[in-house]
Design a protein around this motif. Structure first.
Motif, PDB file in Angstrom:
ATOM      1  N   ASP A  84      -6.103   0.875  14.539  1.00 53.26           N
ATOM      2  CA  ASP A  84      -5.784  -0.447  13.996  1.00 53.26           C
ATOM      3  C   ASP A  84      -6.360  -0.657  12.598  1.00 53.26           C
ATOM      4  N   ARG A  85      -6.460   0.400  11.817  1.00 55.14           N
ATOM      5  CA  ARG A  85      -7.013   0.271  10.465  1.00 55.14           C
ATOM      6  C   ARG A  85      -6.037  -0.484   9.558  1.00 55.14           C
ATOM      7  N   THR A  86      -6.542  -0.993   8.461  1.00 54.51           N
ATOM      8  CA  THR A  86      -5.733  -1.682   7.467  1.00 54.51           C
ATOM      9  C   THR A  86      -5.041  -0.639   6.603  1.00 54.51           C
ATOM     10  N   ARG A  87      -3.724  -0.740   6.478  1.00 52.71           N
ATOM     11  CA  ARG A  87      -2.936   0.237   5.731  1.00 52.71           C
ATOM     12  C   ARG A  87      -2.364  -0.404   4.466  1.00 52.71           C
ATOM     13  N   ARG A  88      -2.384   0.354   3.378  1.00 53.91           N
ATOM     14  CA  ARG A  88      -1.888  -0.163   2.108  1.00 53.91           C
ATOM     15  C   ARG A  88      -0.373  -0.058   2.063  1.00 53.91           C
ATOM     16  N   LEU A  89       0.262  -1.105   1.564  1.00 52.29           N
ATOM     17  CA  LEU A  89       1.715  -1.117   1.378  1.00 52.29           C
ATOM     18  C   LEU A  89       2.028  -0.839  -0.083  1.00 52.29           C
ATOM     19  N   LEU A  90       3.087  -0.098  -0.305  1.00 48.52           N
ATOM     20  CA  LEU A  90       3.466   0.307  -1.653  1.00 48.52           C
ATOM     21  C   LEU A  90       4.655  -0.538  -2.114  1.00 48.52           C
ATOM     22  N   LEU A  91       4.392  -1.409  -3.087  1.00 52.39           N
ATOM     23  CA  LEU A  91       5.404  -2.321  -3.622  1.00 52.39           C
ATOM     24  C   LEU A  91       5.374  -2.285  -5.146  1.00 52.39           C
ATOM     25  N   HIS A  92       6.457  -2.747  -5.767  1.00 50.11           N
ATOM     26  CA  HIS A  92       6.496  -2.876  -7.219  1.00 50.11           C
ATOM     27  C   HIS A  92       5.665  -4.085  -7.640  1.00 50.11           C
ATOM     28  N   LYS A  93       5.244  -4.105  -8.902  1.00 51.62           N
ATOM     29  CA  LYS A  93       4.388  -5.190  -9.405  1.00 51.62           C
ATOM     30  C   LYS A  93       5.069  -6.549  -9.296  1.00 51.62           C
ATOM     31  N   ARG A  94       6.381  -6.587  -9.568  1.00 52.19           N
ATOM     32  CA  ARG A  94       7.105  -7.863  -9.479  1.00 52.19           C
ATOM     33  C   ARG A  94       7.114  -8.382  -8.051  1.00 52.19           C
ATOM     34  N   GLU A  95       7.328  -7.474  -7.100  1.00 57.21           N
ATOM     35  CA  GLU A  95       7.344  -7.878  -5.692  1.00 57.21           C
ATOM     36  C   GLU A  95       5.962  -8.362  -5.258  1.00 57.21           C
ATOM     37  N   LEU A  96       4.916  -7.673  -5.721  1.00 58.34           N
ATOM     38  CA  LEU A  96       3.552  -8.111  -5.401  1.00 58.34           C
ATOM     39  C   LEU A  96       3.268  -9.490  -5.977  1.00 58.34           C
ATOM     40  N   ALA A  97       3.698  -9.726  -7.204  1.00 60.37           N
ATOM     41  CA  ALA A  97       3.479 -11.032  -7.830  1.00 60.37           C
ATOM     42  C   ALA A  97       4.223 -12.124  -7.074  1.00 60.37           C
ATOM     43  N   LYS A  98       5.439 -11.822  -6.635  1.00 57.63           N
ATOM     44  CA  LYS A  98       6.225 -12.793  -5.880  1.00 57.63           C
ATOM     45  C   LYS A  98       5.555 -13.102  -4.534  1.00 57.63           C
ATOM     46  N   LEU A  99       5.055 -12.052  -3.857  1.00 59.15           N
ATOM     47  CA  LEU A  99       4.362 -12.249  -2.584  1.00 59.15           C
ATOM     48  C   LEU A  99       3.093 -13.075  -2.769  1.00 59.15           C
ATOM     49  N   LEU A 100       2.325 -12.761  -3.796  1.00 63.95           N
ATOM     50  CA  LEU A 100       1.073 -13.482  -4.044  1.00 63.95           C
ATOM     51  C   LEU A 100       1.337 -14.948  -4.332  1.00 63.95           C
ATOM     52  N   ALA A 101       2.345 -15.226  -5.160  1.00 63.00           N
ATOM     53  CA  ALA A 101       2.671 -16.614  -5.493  1.00 63.00           C
ATOM     54  C   ALA A 101       3.170 -17.368  -4.260  1.00 63.00           C
ATOM     55  N   ALA A 102       3.968 -16.706  -3.438  1.00 58.56           N
ATOM     56  CA  ALA A 102       4.548 -17.377  -2.272  1.00 58.56           C
ATOM     57  C   ALA A 102       3.511 -17.614  -1.178  1.00 58.56           C
ATOM     58  N   THR A 103       2.593 -16.678  -0.981  1.00 58.44           N
ATOM     59  CA  THR A 103       1.608 -16.853   0.089  1.00 58.44           C
ATOM     60  C   THR A 103       0.534 -17.871  -0.281  1.00 58.44           C
TER      61      THR A 103
END
Length: 160
Positions: A84-103
């Motif tokens: 159950d370790r934490t796994r890193r997800l691989l996304l583009h910078k734009r997608e990461l920015a969109k996720l961060l803003a939305a969350t």
């Protein structure tokens, strides 16, 4: 001779059915997952559970938390495994920015909807989601039951 593309249902490793019941899914993203060798082997055997998983963004990176990949018996003797370790997800910078803003908005979260094979790579379908209230869940159940009843009536009408 053309190559036939495999159906996505054959490529699916695990689904989070609970996510569609508990949340209104608004926007979906496809993300790669950073895995270890034993994790890939256990995914090939279908030993993954993402029912309680969610995604969070920290330091400009997205992580999958709560996914449980059960190690195979043959692998667990050679390595120290963390199912159950934490796994890193691989996304583009734009997608990461969109996720961060939305969350950071009130009421939005990011959940993992499914894991699937895309060629030889494992991909995660993640979605921005808004939590459902209790009456919304009941309405979802009613709609699902009505669609089943409707299909049954149509089948019976075709038989006659």
């Amino acid at each position: 001779m053309s190559k036939k593309k495999p159906n996505n249902s054959d490529n699916t490793i695990a689904r989070n059915k609970r996510a569609r019941f508990d949340y209104h899914l608004e926007e979906t993203f496809e993300a790669g997952i950073e895995l270890r060798g034993w994790e890939v082997k256990s995914l090939r055997m279908g030993k993954a559970d993402i029912s309680d998983s969610y995604v969070f963004v920290r330091d400009g990176q997205a992580f999958l938390l709560g996914g449980n990949f059960t190690p195979l018996d043959t692998v667990s003797t050679h390595y120290v495994t963390e199912p159950d370790r934490t796994r890193r997800l691989l996304l583009h910078k734009r997608e990461l920015a969109k996720l961060l803003a939305a969350t950071q908005q009130k009421g939005l979260t990011c959940v993992c909807v499914s894991l699937y094979w895309k060629g030889h790579l494992v991909k995660a379908q993640i979605a921005l989601a808004r939590g459902k209230q209790e009456h919304d869940k009941r309405q979802t159940d009613k709609d699902r039951d009505w669609s089943r009843t409707k299909q049954k009536i149509m089948r019976d009408a075709v038989k006659q």
